[in-house]
Design an enzyme around this catalytic site. Structure first.
Site, PDB file in Angstrom:
ATOM      1  CB  SER A 144      -0.896  -0.002   1.230  1.00  0.00           C
ATOM      2  OG  SER A 144      -0.126   0.350   2.355  1.00  0.00           O
ATOM      3  CE  LYS A 145      -1.866   6.003  -3.073  1.00  0.00           C
ATOM      4  NZ  LYS A 145      -1.327   6.274  -4.365  1.00  0.00           N
ATOM      5  NE  ARG A 146       1.514  -0.178   5.841  1.00  0.00           N
ATOM      6  CZ  ARG A 146       0.426  -0.920   5.697  1.00  0.00           C
ATOM      7  NH1 ARG A 146      -0.721  -0.476   6.082  1.00  0.00           N
ATOM      8  NH2 ARG A 146       0.508  -2.117   5.164  1.00  0.00           N
TER       9      ARG A 146
END
Ligand code: GLU
Length: 489
Positions: free
Chosen positions: A253-255
């Site tokens: 994910s964007k993490r």
């Protein structure tokens, strides 16, 4: 005769095209190509709250960048146009009406508040969630009259007995307990369909034979199979492809930084490297092959070599592949690409146009040394414009922080370089002059040059020092060595 293979990429235009979405599209494309079939691009924009302006263009650009071309869809047209779901609402209403006529769907008037309370009670009681069927018994005629004055949704009447079985092309046979299912929404109160209804109507009308999609949809498969059955339509084959996870095994994910496809392009990854990388995220050809071209992938892809377990996204692997494809570029193409990235990446105060002969000389030095194109401007910055800035301590960093030794090395280097006549200036005489200093300094060339690297380029490593000095010129090289020496005074 069997129907020609037809797959579809059905992204929701909710922002960037995520790297996982591109992998899905790539598999759908390769499967269509390998079977002489077609790929449809369909825009699933029925969630009006998540719709992002411009997202369709971003998706198309990402696909084109990788070379994933579609036969029907936005920009390509086709016999089933329009390929944008918000322009197909009448079809979804027709299918919902048909399901109601068949007794497999009903209007539901439960308010969002009631549903929230129901969920909370279920959670508190440790029961599984899901709609409790309160409106399932309202007679059709009464429901129609109520719908004129009251907001309502349309729900599918799930068969709650027995099991629904999916023969997944990746996972094999998967059985779902129907008792765990609930009557889910087909049409929302705003008149827009849910994914389930829109997908059913469109995949059928567009004659999709293979639904290849992310694993997160596996749990919805019994809903979809029952929908096909309720309509009396043959269901397509399903293939649920594995999740992409990060190093810690969590869903990517964007993490982990930007996972938007165009951001990879803008960081200097080549499409052939990205395609090669994505091809092996969950698929393999055999136990040896790790390099594959677009053409070959489109020829040899099969679903039976997709594995169900999660695929790890390994950036180091991507970088290694990118370096591989950079080194494989023909010199002329590389020169052009390197020139573009350097031109674009150097600061605005560097005078343009850049010296083309200098770029010609630099290109071969760079091709062996970068994993990403965005490294280029930083590597060559020292050759353009002002001398680099760096802290004095950096000069001695690679020789144990010994500033006095760095000063002696610079003194010796200045004298040696001064001894190279202007008419002889070039990488070979510079190397010979500097190499002769090793013994006197009692320092290996490898260590000793780290001091000179910092003096010349402002960093302890970079493109080869002797070539760099040759390109920089005698006077500028000497000026930088002297400036470095002065820092240690
Ligand atoms: N719109 C869905 C998504 O973006 C499509 C899933 C599918 O391929 O059916 O996840």
């Amino acid at each position: 005769m069997t129907a020609p293979v037809r797959t579809r990429f059905a992204p929701s235009p909710t922002g960037d095209l995520h790297i996982g979405g591109l992998r899905t599209a790539l598999f759908q494309w390769a499967f269509a190509r390998a079977n002489g079939g077609q790929l449809v691009l369909r825009i699933e924009d029925t969630d009006r709250e998540r719709y992002v302006e411009g997202a369709v263009e971003v998706i198309a650009e990402g696909l084109r960048w990788l070379g994933v071309d579609w036969d029907e869809g936005p920009g390509a047209g086709g016999p089933h146009a329009p390929y944008v779901q918000s322009e197909r609402l009448d079809r979804y209403h027709a299918v919902a009406a048909e399901l109601r006529a068949r007794g497999r769907a009903y209007r539901c008037f439960c308010s969002p508040e009631r549903l929230a309370r129901l969920r909370a009670d279920q959670r508190a009681g440790g029961e599984p969630g899901g709609y409790d069927g309160r409106c399932a018994a309202i007679p059709e005629a009464g429901a129609e009259a109520r719908a004129r004055t009251e907001p309502s949704v349309v729900r599918f009447r799930m068969d709650r007995a027995g099991t629904t079985t999916l023969d997944d092309l990746v996972r094999g046979r998967v059985a779902f307990e129907n008792a765990l299912q609930d009557d889910f929404v087909l049409l929302k109160a705003d008149g827009f369909p849910t994914y389930h209804l829109a997908m059913l109507a469109d995949d059928h009308e567009m004659e999709i034979t293979h639904v290849i999609r992310a694993e997160e949809w596996l749990a919805s498969a019994p809903r979809h199979l029952q929908l096909y059955e309720a309509m009396g339509w043959p269901a397509p084959r399903f293939a649920h492809i594995p999740l992409i996870v990060d190093g810690a095994g969590r869903k990517l994910s964007k993490r982990e930084g930007d996972v938007g496809v165009l951001s990879f392009r803008d960081r200097g990854y080549l499409p052939e490297a990205m395609l090669n990388f994505l091809a092996f995220l969950g698929w393999s050809l055999d136990d040896r092959t790790s390099h594959i071209t677009r053409e070959e992938f489109a020829r040899v892809f099969t679903l039976d070599r997709v594995v169900p377990n999660p695929a790890a996204f390994d950036v180091e692997r991507l970088d290694a592949l990118n370096g591989h494809y950079i080194r494989a570029l023909p010199p002329g193409r590389w020169r052009e690409l390197a020139g573009e990235w350097i031109e674009r990446g150097l600061p605005a105060d560097v005078p343009r146009p850049l010296d083309s002969a200098l770029l010609d000389a630099l290109a071969p030095l760079l091709q062996e040394r970068v994993a990403r194109l965005d490294e280029l401007p930083g590597l060559v910055r020292f050759l353009f414009g002002e001398a680099p800035e760096y802290p004095a301590a950096l000069l001695a960093e690679r020789i144990g922080g010994d500033a006095a030794l760095a000063a002696r090395a610079l003194d010796a280097a200045i004298a040696a370089v001064e001894g190279v006549a202007p008419g002889e200036w070039g990488p070979v005489p510079v190397e010979a002059a500097l190499r002769s200093l090793q013994d006197a300094l009692g320092l290996k060339l490898r260590k000793f040059v780290s001091v000179l690297y910092v003096a010349v380029m402002g960093a302890p490593r970079g493109i080869p020092l002797f070539d760099s000095a040759a390109l920089l010129g005698r006077e500028r090289t000497l000026a930088r060595l002297r400036a470095a020496r002065a820092k240690l005074a």
